[in-house]
Design a protein around this motif. Sequence first.
Motif, PDB file in Angstrom:
ATOM      1  N   ALA A 113      -4.603  10.986  -3.207  1.00 14.42           N
ATOM      2  CA  ALA A 113      -4.189   9.585  -3.112  1.00 14.42           C
ATOM      3  C   ALA A 113      -4.797   8.873  -1.914  1.00 14.42           C
ATOM      4  CB  ALA A 113      -2.665   9.481  -3.067  1.00 14.42           C
ATOM      5  N   PHE A 125       4.003  10.500  -5.374  1.00 12.43           N
ATOM      6  CA  PHE A 125       4.741  11.619  -4.798  1.00 12.43           C
ATOM      7  C   PHE A 125       6.238  11.522  -5.060  1.00 12.43           C
ATOM      8  CE2 PHE A 125       6.965  13.886  -1.406  1.00 12.43           C
ATOM      9  CZ  PHE A 125       6.551  15.163  -1.743  1.00 12.43           C
ATOM     10  N   ALA A 170       0.840  -1.201   0.000  1.00 11.09           N
ATOM     11  CA  ALA A 170       0.000   0.000   0.000  1.00 11.09           C
ATOM     12  C   ALA A 170       0.873   1.248   0.000  1.00 11.09           C
ATOM     13  CB  ALA A 170      -0.911  -0.001   1.232  1.00 11.09           C
ATOM     14  N   SER A 171       1.881   1.223   0.821  1.00 11.31           N
ATOM     15  CA  SER A 171       2.763   2.376   0.918  1.00 11.31           C
ATOM     16  C   SER A 171       3.487   2.635  -0.401  1.00 11.31           C
ATOM     17  CB  SER A 171       3.763   2.134   2.044  1.00 11.31           C
ATOM     18  OG  SER A 171       4.637   3.223   2.148  1.00 11.31           O
ATOM     19  N   ALA A 172       4.000   1.574  -1.007  1.00 11.14           N
ATOM     20  CA  ALA A 172       4.705   1.723  -2.280  1.00 11.14           C
ATOM     21  C   ALA A 172       3.777   2.281  -3.347  1.00 11.14           C
ATOM     22  CB  ALA A 172       5.278   0.377  -2.726  1.00 11.14           C
ATOM     23  N   ASN A 173       2.566   1.757  -3.370  1.00  7.44           N
ATOM     24  CA  ASN A 173       1.614   2.189  -4.385  1.00  7.44           C
ATOM     25  C   ASN A 173       1.240   3.665  -4.222  1.00  7.44           C
ATOM     26  OD1 ASN A 173      -0.091   1.540  -6.632  1.00  7.44           O
ATOM     27  ND2 ASN A 173      -1.839   1.665  -5.242  1.00  7.44           N
ATOM     28  N   VAL A 174       0.920   4.048  -3.004  1.00  7.93           N
ATOM     29  CA  VAL A 174       0.533   5.427  -2.755  1.00  7.93           C
ATOM     30  C   VAL A 174       1.726   6.369  -2.936  1.00  7.93           C
ATOM     31  CG1 VAL A 174      -0.256   7.035  -0.993  1.00  7.93           C
ATOM     32  CG2 VAL A 174      -1.341   4.800  -1.208  1.00  7.93           C
ATOM     33  N   SER A 175       2.892   5.923  -2.487  1.00  8.50           N
ATOM     34  CA  SER A 175       4.067   6.789  -2.522  1.00  8.50           C
ATOM     35  C   SER A 175       4.552   7.088  -3.925  1.00  8.50           C
ATOM     36  CB  SER A 175       5.223   6.135  -1.763  1.00  8.50           C
ATOM     37  OG  SER A 175       4.900   5.955  -0.415  1.00  8.50           O
TER      38      SER A 175
END
Lengths: 148, 148
Positions: free
Chosen positions: A123, A30, A22-27
């Motif tokens: 996001a 940015f 999830a973090s990789a996808n959202v990040s």
Amino acid sequence: MSDDTTPGGFLNSYTLFLMAMASANVSAGFHRIAADQGLSVPEWRVLACLYDRRSASVTDLARLSLMEQSRLTHLIGRMQARGLVDRRRSTKNRRSVEVTLTPEGAVLAADLVRQAKAHEKTAILDRLGGEDTRVFHSLLRKLMAEPA
Amino acid sequence: MSDDTTPGGFLNSYTLFLMAMASANVSAGFHRIAADQGLSVPEWRVLACLYDRRSASVTDLARLSLMEQSRLTHLIGRMQARGLVDRRRSTKNRRSVEVTLTPEGAVLAADLVRQAKAHEKTAILDRLGGEDTRVFHSLLRKLMAEPA
DNA sequence: CATGAAATAGTGAATATTCATATTTTTCTT
DNA sequence: AAGAAAAATATGAATATTCACTATTTCATG
């Protein structure tokens, strides 16, 4: 039928994997923004910490930006060479070093924080909605705290 | 009064920061376990993917383990040298390379998966409880999906 | 079916990170 | 207050990662 990038039985319900994914996808979105300003993720993290704190010791910065101390020392050296941050020995505790933003670094930090907030809105907020975002933050805060 | 490692106004409610901090905090325990078996985090991720999948191409592994392809190629090389994984050209698509666990790698992977589950129980399930854990997973899955 | 584009992995030099340790200053202990 | 322990940072060599590029193989399309 699952395609070739679908995780299998273990990872698919392993919390740490879900968090990383999830973090990789959202990040990703940015990170592109930061890269456009010539910044790596670790550099952005340092700027964001100093945006919030005005000044911080190397050790405090390492904790806040989730980096090992020696790595941060090297990174700060490069950022200082680029004119983004300054370093000076603390007068209170002469072992420690206070890191601050240069005027140029402060401008860049403020600009990126603005873009980070805009990115977060589209996001996260727009996708989860206000209530679920609050729930999400609350759960994350529980996990951030040291185990009881 | 806030101590010197408390994040300031921006980071303290910035979702990506909360996610990174929560993940770092929860992960730390398991990273020690992996290190005890002589494994770095990226190595553990590769083993975990192959535990689930039996075999995967370099590109698929890179996506699942959240690593850039070239980095994975180098990593796989080192893991192969240590006897943890094997590589062979795919017969179906001769551009691609199938990576699999060696018997030794499979034993190590199974052992670590077992420990990862145990760690997850104490670090997540026991702290959030069953219902909140389900909610947490559901939110993470939403964020993992590609934006609509 | 020929040809250019895309997909897949590897390579190696440039860059960054880690690991162990040194240096300096502060704190603790007695 | 002396000396040992701890805290804070820096250093440099060993290791790992990134970046730009190459070589193959497959795909798409005229």
